[in-house]
Design a protein around this motif. Structure first.
Motif, PDB file in Angstrom:
ATOM      1  N   VAL A   1       0.829  -1.207   0.000  1.00  0.00           N
ATOM      2  CA  VAL A   1       0.000   0.000   0.000  1.00  0.00           C
ATOM      3  C   VAL A   1       0.862   1.257   0.000  1.00  0.00           C
ATOM      4  O   VAL A   1       0.674   2.156  -0.824  1.00  0.00           O
ATOM      5  CB  VAL A   1      -0.957   0.008   1.214  1.00  0.00           C
ATOM      6  N   THR A   2       1.814   1.330   0.892  1.00  0.00           N
ATOM      7  CA  THR A   2       2.631   2.544   1.032  1.00  0.00           C
ATOM      8  C   THR A   2       4.083   2.326   0.623  1.00  0.00           C
ATOM      9  O   THR A   2       4.915   3.210   0.812  1.00  0.00           O
ATOM     10  CB  THR A   2       2.585   3.046   2.486  1.00  0.00           C
ATOM     11  N   GLY A   3       4.399   1.174   0.060  1.00  0.00           N
ATOM     12  CA  GLY A   3       5.792   0.835  -0.182  1.00  0.00           C
ATOM     13  C   GLY A   3       6.433   1.516  -1.367  1.00  0.00           C
ATOM     14  O   GLY A   3       7.652   1.507  -1.504  1.00  0.00           O
ATOM     15  N   TYR A   4       5.658   2.091  -2.263  1.00  0.00           N
ATOM     16  CA  TYR A   4       6.152   2.746  -3.475  1.00  0.00           C
ATOM     17  C   TYR A   4       6.869   1.718  -4.348  1.00  0.00           C
ATOM     18  O   TYR A   4       6.240   1.062  -5.166  1.00  0.00           O
ATOM     19  CB  TYR A   4       7.007   3.962  -3.122  1.00  0.00           C
ATOM     20  N   TRP A   5       8.194   1.534  -4.237  1.00  0.00           N
ATOM     21  CA  TRP A   5       8.891   0.498  -5.001  1.00  0.00           C
ATOM     22  C   TRP A   5       9.224  -0.713  -4.128  1.00  0.00           C
ATOM     23  O   TRP A   5      10.118  -1.491  -4.456  1.00  0.00           O
ATOM     24  CB  TRP A   5      10.154   1.064  -5.640  1.00  0.00           C
ATOM     25  N   ARG A   6       8.475  -0.895  -3.052  1.00  0.00           N
ATOM     26  CA  ARG A   6       8.724  -2.013  -2.138  1.00  0.00           C
ATOM     27  C   ARG A   6       7.496  -2.923  -2.078  1.00  0.00           C
ATOM     28  O   ARG A   6       7.103  -3.376  -1.017  1.00  0.00           O
ATOM     29  CB  ARG A   6       9.088  -1.491  -0.746  1.00  0.00           C
ATOM     30  N   GLY A   7       6.902  -3.188  -3.247  1.00  0.00           N
ATOM     31  CA  GLY A   7       5.781  -4.125  -3.264  1.00  0.00           C
ATOM     32  C   GLY A   7       4.644  -3.808  -4.202  1.00  0.00           C
ATOM     33  O   GLY A   7       4.034  -4.737  -4.756  1.00  0.00           O
ATOM     34  N   PRO A   8       4.281  -2.553  -4.434  1.00  0.00           N
ATOM     35  CA  PRO A   8       3.211  -2.303  -5.399  1.00  0.00           C
ATOM     36  C   PRO A   8       3.578  -2.763  -6.811  1.00  0.00           C
ATOM     37  O   PRO A   8       4.762  -2.942  -7.134  1.00  0.00           O
ATOM     38  CB  PRO A   8       3.053  -0.776  -5.351  1.00  0.00           C
TER      39      PRO A   8
ATOM     40  N   ASP B   1      -1.986  -2.145  -5.840  1.00  0.00           N
ATOM     41  CA  ASP B   1      -1.820  -3.123  -4.767  1.00  0.00           C
ATOM     42  C   ASP B   1      -1.875  -4.515  -5.388  1.00  0.00           C
ATOM     43  O   ASP B   1      -2.889  -4.893  -5.976  1.00  0.00           O
ATOM     44  CB  ASP B   1      -2.943  -2.940  -3.739  1.00  0.00           C
ATOM     45  N   PRO B   2      -0.827  -5.314  -5.268  1.00  0.00           N
ATOM     46  CA  PRO B   2      -0.844  -6.641  -5.883  1.00  0.00           C
ATOM     47  C   PRO B   2      -1.813  -7.611  -5.228  1.00  0.00           C
ATOM     48  O   PRO B   2      -2.142  -8.642  -5.819  1.00  0.00           O
ATOM     49  CB  PRO B   2       0.603  -7.120  -5.713  1.00  0.00           C
ATOM     50  N   LEU B   3      -2.281  -7.297  -4.014  1.00  0.00           N
ATOM     51  CA  LEU B   3      -3.183  -8.201  -3.307  1.00  0.00           C
ATOM     52  C   LEU B   3      -4.650  -7.863  -3.534  1.00  0.00           C
ATOM     53  O   LEU B   3      -5.513  -8.743  -3.413  1.00  0.00           O
ATOM     54  CB  LEU B   3      -2.879  -8.177  -1.800  1.00  0.00           C
ATOM     55  N   THR B   4      -4.952  -6.603  -3.859  1.00  0.00           N
ATOM     56  CA  THR B   4      -6.348  -6.190  -4.028  1.00  0.00           C
ATOM     57  C   THR B   4      -6.632  -5.559  -5.385  1.00  0.00           C
ATOM     58  O   THR B   4      -7.789  -5.446  -5.774  1.00  0.00           O
ATOM     59  CB  THR B   4      -6.743  -5.166  -2.945  1.00  0.00           C
ATOM     60  N   GLY B   5      -5.611  -5.092  -6.077  1.00  0.00           N
ATOM     61  CA  GLY B   5      -5.812  -4.394  -7.350  1.00  0.00           C
ATOM     62  C   GLY B   5      -6.169  -2.929  -7.196  1.00  0.00           C
ATOM     63  O   GLY B   5      -6.438  -2.254  -8.194  1.00  0.00           O
ATOM     64  N   GLN B   6      -6.173  -2.421  -5.973  1.00  0.00           N
ATOM     65  CA  GLN B   6      -6.486  -1.009  -5.757  1.00  0.00           C
ATOM     66  C   GLN B   6      -5.371  -0.127  -6.310  1.00  0.00           C
ATOM     67  O   GLN B   6      -4.195  -0.388  -6.077  1.00  0.00           O
ATOM     68  CB  GLN B   6      -6.670  -0.731  -4.262  1.00  0.00           C
ATOM     69  N   GLY B   7      -5.752   0.932  -7.031  1.00  0.00           N
ATOM     70  CA  GLY B   7      -4.759   1.859  -7.552  1.00  0.00           C
ATOM     71  C   GLY B   7      -4.317   2.863  -6.509  1.00  0.00           C
ATOM     72  O   GLY B   7      -5.123   3.306  -5.676  1.00  0.00           O
ATOM     73  N   TYR B   8      -3.036   3.233  -6.567  1.00  0.00           N
ATOM     74  CA  TYR B   8      -2.484   4.182  -5.604  1.00  0.00           C
ATOM     75  C   TYR B   8      -1.619   5.230  -6.304  1.00  0.00           C
ATOM     76  O   TYR B   8      -1.307   5.127  -7.486  1.00  0.00           O
ATOM     77  CB  TYR B   8      -1.638   3.453  -4.560  1.00  0.00           C
ATOM     78  N   GLN B   9      -1.220   6.223  -5.522  1.00  0.00           N
ATOM     79  CA  GLN B   9      -0.375   7.327  -5.966  1.00  0.00           C
ATOM     80  C   GLN B   9      -1.115   8.127  -7.041  1.00  0.00           C
ATOM     81  O   GLN B   9      -2.316   8.326  -6.934  1.00  0.00           O
ATOM     82  CB  GLN B   9       0.988   6.812  -6.432  1.00  0.00           C
ATOM     83  N   SER B  10      -0.423   8.566  -8.074  1.00  0.00           N
ATOM     84  CA  SER B  10      -0.994   9.505  -9.041  1.00  0.00           C
ATOM     85  C   SER B  10      -1.996   8.817  -9.959  1.00  0.00           C
ATOM     86  O   SER B  10      -1.702   7.778 -10.561  1.00  0.00           O
ATOM     87  CB  SER B  10       0.118  10.115  -9.891  1.00  0.00           C
TER      88      SER B  10
END
Length: 679
Positions: free
Chosen positions: A598-605, A652-661
């Motif tokens: 969710v908040t990892g930026y380049w650490r998981g999304p 989010d790889p677990l839910t598909g929710q889009g984040y950031q811009s």
């Protein structure tokens, strides 16, 4: 079978964790089939691709970017549809992106006020339709006496036009006034000059000019009161029964009157050119196909991607000497062109807007330094350009993609020497131990700028990096990165291809010789037999940075791995505990303790460029079935992608929710490429 019943049957029958995606997919297909023909009969062009994005909204403040904005043709000003339930005519805006980091300067544009000329009674119209189409916004209103259709489009990068069609049910004489409202804090800049309404802005030379023209408009008058303005037609317009009278409200943004002279043009001809231009863009969508996905859905997602990319198109202004595509208008930090983004944009643009693709490349290389370096990003004011770092070397890949799409040999000639200088710069400024493998680095010696140079700013593999000085203004990380060297290897192969096209046989042989040496070094130094994966390696040792990230499949994308290595890497890529997640190919393995989707930026999304490279990596080694399966997940499991949600910076790889811009250009570019038909 009714649409909802069909969706319900699939929802009950599916047992593979894909219920919501499949149900939504069938609803989308059904609604497309149901709605397209009726809208087309109503005269709405491009009805298949209406409302791929919801363009309704009203700014709560001058800097509000919480909803989507319509830009086109490289314009630096944009508009939206009023919120549903707002029954007044006109459009919201404009938002002027070239003022600072961008702000709303108008609340309402092209509001239509009608009176019966005989009795001066206002004619009240009610809304019947409100849509965003490819290259236009449209609103329709009706009353027993007259209908009003409003279409907003861009004639060019300076010139927005609201086309207003009036159609009476009987012979009718009407008084017509066009009204507008600027943001309250902008009222001081509102004035009348030569009959036109002009708006100026503090600390900026830019001018916004609003005029009215059209059928029967021989004379007019303009007034300003506070934050409101009116442009009235001096004489009543005669509306013949069931005949269309057309008016135009033009809004022209002049960035700097001392250097810019917006081109005058006929509005009706401009509308026809707009339709022809967009027909050309959308023709490319016929090639959008993904095995196992209905073509209607693939084409609608591709249309959204095209709308997103062209919504971020900005024309040459100020110190930007060529047109290009910004990362996202939804983020105030992205008011310029970035190198890594630009290379990806250009590869996708080559398929439907090749002129813009070429200019996107030129915009970055306009600032190439004498030593070959290309800056990280460039802005309207070149004083803000970032020279602390560059970005990963994909410029040759992009240039060759443009040539393959267009056959433009002259563009290869134009770019070749620039690409060679940029490629050589990497080994001159970023190969600390001169072993033919490069490192990410910076010009100022800071680790943060070196991490920016990778494009993967806070990736776990960089958590403990040290910096080493190579020379004046040239520093390297203390580790050789596998993705960087995979990109550089591919650059040598692609430069050899370009050299052959240009008849530079000796150059081509040299590039292939260098590529062979680099191929051997990457396989020997960066592949870990024990772990079955490619990793970064620390300088001065054989210690690998054993972090499972998306960089590990870059050698497969670049065709470096041998079949045995590829099979081991693919096994990890398709492991549901690592990278085969609900939305696949996150930038860090799911089972890594630092995984933060969710908040990892380049650490998981999931970042779509790396996911696209992952799909291509599978294809390159014969795993087409698996590649199609992962690509379908990227389309179906990205939340809202097949509906009206914008394309996001990461997911989010677990839910598909889009984040950031939201409205992120390289995500859009990746979807264009992901959906390209393959024989």
């Amino acid at each position: 079978m009714p649409i909802v019943a069909l969706a319900t049957c699939i929802d009950i029958a599916d047992h593979n964790g894909m219920r919501s995606s499949l149900k939504h997919l069938i609803l989308v297909v059904g609604l497309l089939a149901f709605g397209t023909s009726s809208l087309a009969r109503a005269g709405v062009p491009d009805a298949r691709f209406l409302d791929v994005l919801d363009m309704h909204g009203m700014p709560a403040s001058p800097t509000d970017r919480s909803f989507n904005i319509f830009f086109d043709a490289g314009a630096w000003h944009g508009y939206s549809l009023p919120p549903m339930g707002d029954d007044d005519t006109g459009f919201v805006g404009p938002f002027v992106h070239s003022l600072g980091d961008g702000r709303w300067v108008g609340q309402r544009f092209a509001r239509v006020v009608l009176q019966e000329a005989g009795n001066h009674q206002n004619i009240m119209v009610v809304p019947t339709e409100s849509h965003a189409g490819p290259g236009y916004l449209v609103r329709r209103f009706s009353s027993p006496l007259v209908s009003v259709d409003q279409t907003l489009f861009f004639a060019n990068s300076s010139h927005a036009v609201a086309r207003i069609e009036l159609r009476a049910t009987r012979a009718l004489d009407v008084n017509v006034t066009l009204a507008g409202q600027v943001m309250p804090n902008e009222a001081h800049g509102l004035a009348i000059r030569g009959g036109a309404v002009v708006q100026t802005f503090e600390h900026s030379p830019s001018i916004l000019t609003t005029t009215l023209q059209g059928d029967g408009v021989l004379a007019q008058h303009s007034t300003v009161t506070g934050a409101a303005y009116w442009i009235g037609v001096n004489q009543p317009l005669h509306l013949a029964p069931h005949q269309t009278t057309v008016l135009y409200v033009d809004q022209v943004l002049t960035y700097d009157p001392q250097t810019d002279t917006p081109q005058a043009m006929g509005d009706e001809a401009a509308w026809m050119r707009n339709r022809q231009r967009w027909a050309g863009y959308l023709a490319s969508i016929a090639r959008s196909h993904l095995a196992g996905l209905p073509d209607e859905v693939a084409q609608r997602v591709a249309a959204k991607a095209i709308v997103t990319l062209l919504g971020n198109w900005r024309a040459a202004r100020g110190d930007l000497h060529h047109d290009g595509v910004i990362p996202s208008y939804s983020n105030p930090d992205f008011n310029g062109f970035w190198a890594w983004d630009s290379w990806k944009h250009a590869v996708a643009l080559a398929l439907f807007a090749p002129d813009l693709a070429r200019d996107q490349m030129r915009a970055m290389f306009d600032y190439q330094a004498a030593d070959g370096m290309v800056p990280d990003c460039v802005y309207l004011d070149k004083a803000n350009n970032n020279w602390r770092d560059t970005k990963p070397p994909l410029a040759t890949w992009a240039t060759l993609a443009i040539y393959r799409a267009t056959g433009d040999k002259a563009f290869l000639t134009e770019m070749y020497d620039k690409l060679v200088r940029y490629h050589r710069w990497w080994f001159g400024a970023r190969d600390h131990d001169h072993n033919g493998l490069a490192e990410y680095g910076s010009t100022d010696g800071t680790a943060i700028a070196a991490k920016w140079e990778s494009g993967m700013d806070n990736a776990v593999r960089f958590d403990t990096v040290t910096m080493l000085k190579n020379g004046e203004g040239a520093w390297s990380m203390g580790q050789e990165s596998v993705d960087l060297n995979a990109y550089l290897y591919k650059e040598k192969i692609d430069l050899a291809t370009i050299a052959k096209v240009l008849g530079k046989s000796a150059d081509a042989r040299q590039w292939l010789k260098e590529a062979a040496s680099m191929h051997e070094a990457i396989q020997a130094r960066m592949y870990d037999r024990q772990h079955g994966y490619f990793f970064d390696v620390r300088l001065g040792s054989d210690d690998r940075v054993t972090v499972y990230g998306s960089e590990g499949w870059a050698p497969l994308w670049a065709n470096i791995a041998n079949p045995e290595q590829a099979a081991r890497v693919v096994g990890i890529m398709l492991d549901p505990h690592k990278f085969a997640t609900y939305m696949p190919f996150p930038t860090l393995a799911k089972d890594d303790p630092h995984f933060s989707p969710v908040t990892g930026y380049w650490r998981g999304p999931v970042w779509l460029d790396q996911a696209y490279f992952g799909v291509e990596a599978l294809r390159h080694y014969g795993y087409a079935t698996q590649a199609n399966a992962m690509a379908r997940r990227l389309v179906l499991n990205a939340k809202g992608l097949t509906g009206q949600a914008p394309m996001y910076e990461n997911y989010d790889p677990l839910t598909g929710q889009g984040y950031q811009s939201a409205n992120f250009s390289w995500a859009a570019a990746s979807y264009v490429l992901l959906l390209q038909h393959r024989e």
